[in-house]
Motif scaffolding. Structure first.
Motif, PDB file in Angstrom:
ATOM      1  N   VAL A 289       0.842  -1.199   0.000  1.00  0.00           N
ATOM      2  CA  VAL A 289       0.000   0.000   0.000  1.00  0.00           C
ATOM      3  C   VAL A 289       0.877   1.250   0.000  1.00  0.00           C
ATOM      4  CG1 VAL A 289      -1.501   1.409   1.481  1.00  0.00           C
ATOM      5  CG2 VAL A 289      -2.102  -0.958   0.999  1.00  0.00           C
ATOM      6  N   ILE A 290       1.891   1.270   0.872  1.00  0.00           N
ATOM      7  CA  ILE A 290       2.805   2.415   0.938  1.00  0.00           C
ATOM      8  C   ILE A 290       3.552   2.575  -0.379  1.00  0.00           C
ATOM      9  CG2 ILE A 290       4.813   3.394   2.094  1.00  0.00           C
ATOM     10  CD1 ILE A 290       2.248   3.388   3.776  1.00  0.00           C
ATOM     11  N   ASP A 291       4.044   1.467  -0.920  1.00  0.00           N
ATOM     12  CA  ASP A 291       4.805   1.526  -2.185  1.00  0.00           C
ATOM     13  C   ASP A 291       3.951   2.114  -3.302  1.00  0.00           C
ATOM     14  OD1 ASP A 291       6.917   0.380  -0.837  1.00  0.00           O
ATOM     15  OD2 ASP A 291       6.545  -1.657  -1.587  1.00  0.00           O
ATOM     16  N   GLU A 292       2.685   1.721  -3.341  1.00  0.00           N
ATOM     17  CA  GLU A 292       1.809   2.225  -4.403  1.00  0.00           C
ATOM     18  C   GLU A 292       1.493   3.703  -4.211  1.00  0.00           C
ATOM     19  OE1 GLU A 292      -2.344   0.911  -6.662  1.00  0.00           O
ATOM     20  OE2 GLU A 292      -1.218  -0.532  -5.456  1.00  0.00           O
ATOM     21  N   LEU A 293       1.281   4.106  -2.980  1.00  0.00           N
ATOM     22  CA  LEU A 293       1.022   5.528  -2.715  1.00  0.00           C
ATOM     23  C   LEU A 293       2.227   6.380  -3.098  1.00  0.00           C
ATOM     24  CD1 LEU A 293      -0.750   5.350   0.791  1.00  0.00           C
ATOM     25  CD2 LEU A 293      -1.831   5.866  -1.409  1.00  0.00           C
ATOM     26  N   ALA A 295       4.594   5.474  -5.362  1.00  0.00           N
ATOM     27  CA  ALA A 295       4.783   5.389  -6.818  1.00  0.00           C
ATOM     28  C   ALA A 295       3.835   6.324  -7.560  1.00  0.00           C
ATOM     29  CB  ALA A 295       4.577   3.944  -7.278  1.00  0.00           C
ATOM     30  N   LYS A 296       2.625   6.484  -7.024  1.00  0.00           N
ATOM     31  CA  LYS A 296       1.637   7.363  -7.662  1.00  0.00           C
ATOM     32  C   LYS A 296       1.772   8.817  -7.190  1.00  0.00           C
ATOM     33  CE  LYS A 296      -1.847   3.764  -8.477  1.00  0.00           C
ATOM     34  NZ  LYS A 296      -3.192   3.255  -8.159  1.00  0.00           N
ATOM     35  N   GLU A 297       2.815   9.066  -6.362  1.00  0.00           N
ATOM     36  CA  GLU A 297       3.090  10.405  -5.830  1.00  0.00           C
ATOM     37  C   GLU A 297       1.905  10.989  -5.050  1.00  0.00           C
ATOM     38  OE1 GLU A 297       4.451  12.796  -9.058  1.00  0.00           O
ATOM     39  OE2 GLU A 297       6.356  11.728  -9.221  1.00  0.00           O
ATOM     40  N   ILE A 298       1.141  10.084  -4.457  1.00  0.00           N
ATOM     41  CA  ILE A 298       0.058  10.511  -3.565  1.00  0.00           C
ATOM     42  C   ILE A 298       0.640  10.774  -2.185  1.00  0.00           C
ATOM     43  CG2 ILE A 298      -2.092   9.766  -2.441  1.00  0.00           C
ATOM     44  CD1 ILE A 298      -2.616   8.115  -5.015  1.00  0.00           C
ATOM     45  N   ALA A 299       1.576   9.913  -1.764  1.00  0.00           N
ATOM     46  CA  ALA A 299       2.299  10.107  -0.510  1.00  0.00           C
ATOM     47  C   ALA A 299       3.704  10.599  -0.817  1.00  0.00           C
ATOM     48  CB  ALA A 299       2.359   8.799   0.274  1.00  0.00           C
ATOM     49  N   VAL A 300       4.245  11.357   0.122  1.00  0.00           N
ATOM     50  CA  VAL A 300       5.624  11.861  -0.017  1.00  0.00           C
ATOM     51  C   VAL A 300       6.339  11.640   1.303  1.00  0.00           C
ATOM     52  CG1 VAL A 300       5.015  13.607  -1.744  1.00  0.00           C
ATOM     53  CG2 VAL A 300       4.949  14.199   0.690  1.00  0.00           C
ATOM     54  N   GLU A 301       7.672  11.706   1.261  1.00  0.00           N
ATOM     55  CA  GLU A 301       8.437  11.562   2.491  1.00  0.00           C
ATOM     56  C   GLU A 301       8.548  12.922   3.164  1.00  0.00           C
ATOM     57  OE1 GLU A 301      12.779   9.892   3.901  1.00  0.00           O
ATOM     58  OE2 GLU A 301      11.702   8.885   2.281  1.00  0.00           O
ATOM     59  N   GLY A 331       7.206   1.938  10.965  1.00  0.00           N
ATOM     60  CA  GLY A 331       5.996   1.324  11.498  1.00  0.00           C
ATOM     61  C   GLY A 331       4.744   1.785  10.771  1.00  0.00           C
ATOM     62  N   PHE A 332       3.736   0.930  10.797  1.00  0.00           N
ATOM     63  CA  PHE A 332       2.465   1.241  10.136  1.00  0.00           C
ATOM     64  C   PHE A 332       1.439   1.712  11.166  1.00  0.00           C
ATOM     65  CE2 PHE A 332       4.481  -2.202   7.624  1.00  0.00           C
ATOM     66  CZ  PHE A 332       4.751  -1.461   6.485  1.00  0.00           C
ATOM     67  N   LEU A 333       0.385   2.337  10.660  1.00  0.00           N
ATOM     68  CA  LEU A 333      -0.628   2.922  11.530  1.00  0.00           C
ATOM     69  C   LEU A 333      -2.019   2.409  11.158  1.00  0.00           C
ATOM     70  CD1 LEU A 333       1.428   5.540  10.481  1.00  0.00           C
ATOM     71  CD2 LEU A 333       0.480   6.356  12.616  1.00  0.00           C
ATOM     72  N   TYR A 334      -3.034   2.868  11.934  1.00  0.00           N
ATOM     73  CA  TYR A 334      -4.409   2.549  11.576  1.00  0.00           C
ATOM     74  C   TYR A 334      -4.704   3.011  10.151  1.00  0.00           C
ATOM     75  CZ  TYR A 334      -5.335   1.727  16.555  1.00  0.00           C
ATOM     76  OH  TYR A 334      -5.316   1.233  17.827  1.00  0.00           O
ATOM     77  N   ALA A 335      -4.131   4.131   9.773  1.00  0.00           N
ATOM     78  CA  ALA A 335      -4.352   4.669   8.425  1.00  0.00           C
ATOM     79  C   ALA A 335      -3.954   3.649   7.360  1.00  0.00           C
ATOM     80  CB  ALA A 335      -3.548   5.954   8.240  1.00  0.00           C
ATOM     81  N   THR A 336      -2.793   3.019   7.552  1.00  0.00           N
ATOM     82  CA  THR A 336      -2.308   2.037   6.573  1.00  0.00           C
ATOM     83  C   THR A 336      -3.236   0.838   6.509  1.00  0.00           C
ATOM     84  OG1 THR A 336      -0.215   2.579   7.700  1.00  0.00           O
ATOM     85  CG2 THR A 336      -0.093   1.210   5.728  1.00  0.00           C
ATOM     86  N   THR A 337      -3.627   0.363   7.685  1.00  0.00           N
ATOM     87  CA  THR A 337      -4.511  -0.801   7.751  1.00  0.00           C
ATOM     88  C   THR A 337      -5.860  -0.513   7.096  1.00  0.00           C
ATOM     89  OG1 THR A 337      -3.477  -1.480   9.814  1.00  0.00           O
ATOM     90  CG2 THR A 337      -5.577  -2.474   9.296  1.00  0.00           C
ATOM     91  N   ASP A 338      -6.423   0.670   7.340  1.00  0.00           N
ATOM     92  CA  ASP A 338      -7.739   0.992   6.784  1.00  0.00           C
ATOM     93  C   ASP A 338      -7.679   1.193   5.273  1.00  0.00           C
ATOM     94  OD1 ASP A 338      -9.309   0.786   9.080  1.00  0.00           O
ATOM     95  OD2 ASP A 338      -8.727   2.769   9.768  1.00  0.00           O
TER      96      ASP A 338
END
Length: 600
Positions: A289-293, A295-301, A331-338
């Motif tokens: 999920v993180i990798d896809e976010l 790759a699509k530049e939806i998430a940033v560091e 670490g992952f959060l509730y956000a990642t799980t949801d």
């Protein structure tokens, strides 16, 4: 779950009263010169002298067309054909159309219901034009690190009522109990359980009181030197697949789930162990999920963490909402799980609609989840996503409901107290009742009282928990409805003892105003169920059942059934009417997860 087969859908060629009137009025509107698709705005009349239903759509249409609404309504009435359905159509005020339904026609519709088969049917039919949806419903969701407490009641019973309503309509429902079975607290619990087992305790004994176990572990985590480090190490081992930690974790989960299952059985809630899809179920998909976010530049560091900046939820200064999907340490959060849950439910489960029940404090979180999931394609636009928040259960002092010492009330203890209080009340009213009957009836009354008191409140509102009110046999309570049902059963018993049998094929006739009021109410069930399903508001069904029971009580007082001198056809008609009322009360309460009994 026993249900009525097609109590409302069989009315007049698979349409209910409201649909019939809407179709006829819409046709008349077009013939009167109004545009196709103009909303007829059919609603129930709130006063009998204004008819049974009203068509109010002309008002809005006239305003758009800049014409006189009363003159336009008069044209609609000229073209409105309700022959055999209404006895009178009249104009009122500036353009309301009042419709007085024909008692004979109402009786015909009610007889369709009365003659339907009420047994062996698993679901209510849907219109030929409707397609059953696949609906994923996420509810209850206790944390397996603790016993269920009163805070879990609303999610559990509101969700279950909506699930039952969806299945009643014929939708395919996939229950999802998103239990908290993962996270850092489990390292602490595993370390504590490991020490208990090393001391020759068995897991079942150690975990018999989850609250106490958790409290002991937390004290050690906060105060005992070296324990916190062990706990953190156990988290890493667990997440890395260490067999020994995984075995301890599984023991903890199995025993914890057993506690929850006991609550669900007592509450008459339909959740099963197979419905559990805990946070751990998504573990393998969190990094993808993180990798896809990314790759699509939806998430940033940002400062080492992975973050989505949500412009759609910017504050008044234009600063975007910050949604962290991965911690700086990885670490992952509730956000990642949801987000992973969105992808699983829409993709693997094929959901047309996703409904989630949590308290209102999580509203922001789920709005963020939806926006990000839709951007990422985890949640296609054609999939509905509905977070249904609910208010808090409050004590008499207006603060969250707690013990006298300020502690959290265990749900099991609350339910046990409800049963004890119900038993005392029933014993007081019926001192001769047997212990066997008392045990069965007090459970149904006590649990039903707690559930109805909650479900009858607006979902989004806080409410005051009050034993005296909820266990009353008067007003909008479960005992009042259960008593109305058992009272009808006693009529059937008396009728059978007198005549030997009750004619289940008797024709219902509407002779008195109380009978007409009941017929109208009985034929509104489908509208109520559809509203419950659409808005996830079981209180609408609670209100409906209370109004139906109240109308029955008025009917019972005004329209004798078994009294000497009553015409046999009238008696048979009223018994048949009682049968439909009885079945509707039972079905409605069953959707709410509340049981009935033949005698109280």
């Amino acid at each position: 779950m026993p249900v009525l087969s097609q109590i409302a859908k069989r009315i007049s060629n698979d349409m209910n009263i409201k649909q019939i009137l809407a179709e006829r009025v819409s046709k008349a509107m077009v013939e009167a010169g109004l545009p196709e698709g103009t909303n007829p705005a059919i609603s129930l009349s709130n006063r009998p002298n204004f008819g049974d239903y009203q068509a109010n759509g002309v008002m809005g249409a006239a305003k758009k067309l800049k014409t006189n609404p009363r003159e336009l309504a008069a044209k609609v009435v000229e073209h409105l054909n309700l022959d055999g359905i209404a006895t009178k159509i009249e104009l009122a005020g500036p353009g309301f159309i009042n419709i007085h339904l024909d008692e004979k026609w109402l009786a015909e519709q009610l007889n369709l219901v009365a003659n339907d088969e009420f047994t062996g049917v698993s679901q209510r039919g849907v219109n030929a034009d409707d397609e059953a949806q696949t609906v994923v419903v996420d509810y209850s969701a206790p944390n397996l690190a603790k016993e269920m407490h009163v805070g879990h009641l609303r999610s559990t019973i509101i969700g279950d009522a909506v699930v039952r309503a969806l299945e009643f309509r014929g939708d395919k429902v996939i229950r999802q109990n998103h239990m908290g079975d993962w996270g850092t607290q489990f390292g602490m619990l595993i370390a504590h359980l490991s020490d208990k087992l090393a001391g020759d305790e068995v897991a079942e004994t150690a975990l018999a009181d989850l609250e106490n176990f958790y409290r002991e572990a937390k004290i050690r985590f906060d105060e005992e030197e070296g324990f916190a480090d062990r706990a953190r190490a156990d988290v890493v081992k667990l997440q890395s697949g260490d067999a020994a930690c995984a075995k301890l974790w599984q023991q903890f989960i199995d025993i914890s789930i057993t506690h929850s299952e006991e609550i669900y059985e007592k509450l008459n809630v339909s959740l099963q162990r197979s419905n559990i899809v805990g946070e751990s179920a998504y573990n393998d998909d969190l990094q993808p999920v993180i990798d896809e976010l990314m790759a699509k530049e939806i998430a940033v560091e940002s400062q080492g963490a992975k973050v989505v900046f949500i412009d759609e939820m910017a504050n008044k200064d234009g600063e975007p909402s910050v949604f962290i999907v991965q911690k700086s340490g990885g670490g992952f959060l509730y956000a990642t799980t949801d987000l992973a849950a969105c992808r699983y439910r829409s993709g693997k489960l094929g959901a047309d609609r996703i409904i989630i029940f949590t308290d209102a404090r999580q509203g922001l979180h789920f709005k963020q989840v939806e926006i990000v999931a839709r951007k990422a394609g985890f949640l296609p636009e054609n999939v509905g996503y509905q977070h249904c928040p609910f208010g808090m259960m409050m004590g008499d002092d207006g603060t969250p409901f707690k013990t006298r010492t300020g502690g959290t009330i265990k749900l099991a203890e609350l339910l046990d107290e409800a049963i004890v209080r119900a038993a005392a009340l029933i014993k007081e009213k019926n001192p001769e009742i047997s212990e066997t009957d008392l045990t069965e009836i007090s459970k149904k009354v006590g649990i039903g009282a707690v559930k109805f008191a909650d479900l009858s409140k607006n979902r989004t509102s806080d409410y005051i928990f009050n034993w005296k009110t909820m266990l009353s046999f008067e007003g909008a309570t479960a005992p009042y409805l259960q008593y109305a049902y058992s009272r009808i059963q006693s009529i059937f018993s008396k009728a059978e003892s007198k005549a030997g049998t009750v004619d289940n094929n008797a024709v219902i006739s509407i002779l008195e105003p109380q009978e007409k009021a009941l017929a109208l109410k009985l034929l509104q069930l489908e509208d109520v169920i559809d509203a419950v399903i659409s808005e996830c508001t079981p209180n609408l069904l609670c209100n409906y059942l209370y109004e139906l029971a109240s109308l029955y009580m008025s009917f019972y007082e005004a329209c004798p059934i078994l009294k000497e001198g009553i015409n046999e056809d009238v008696k048979a008609s009223r018994l048949a009417l009682c049968k439909v009322i009885s079945t509707t009360l039972k079905q409605g309460l069953d959707i709410l997860g509340i049981e009935v009994m033949d005698r109280m």
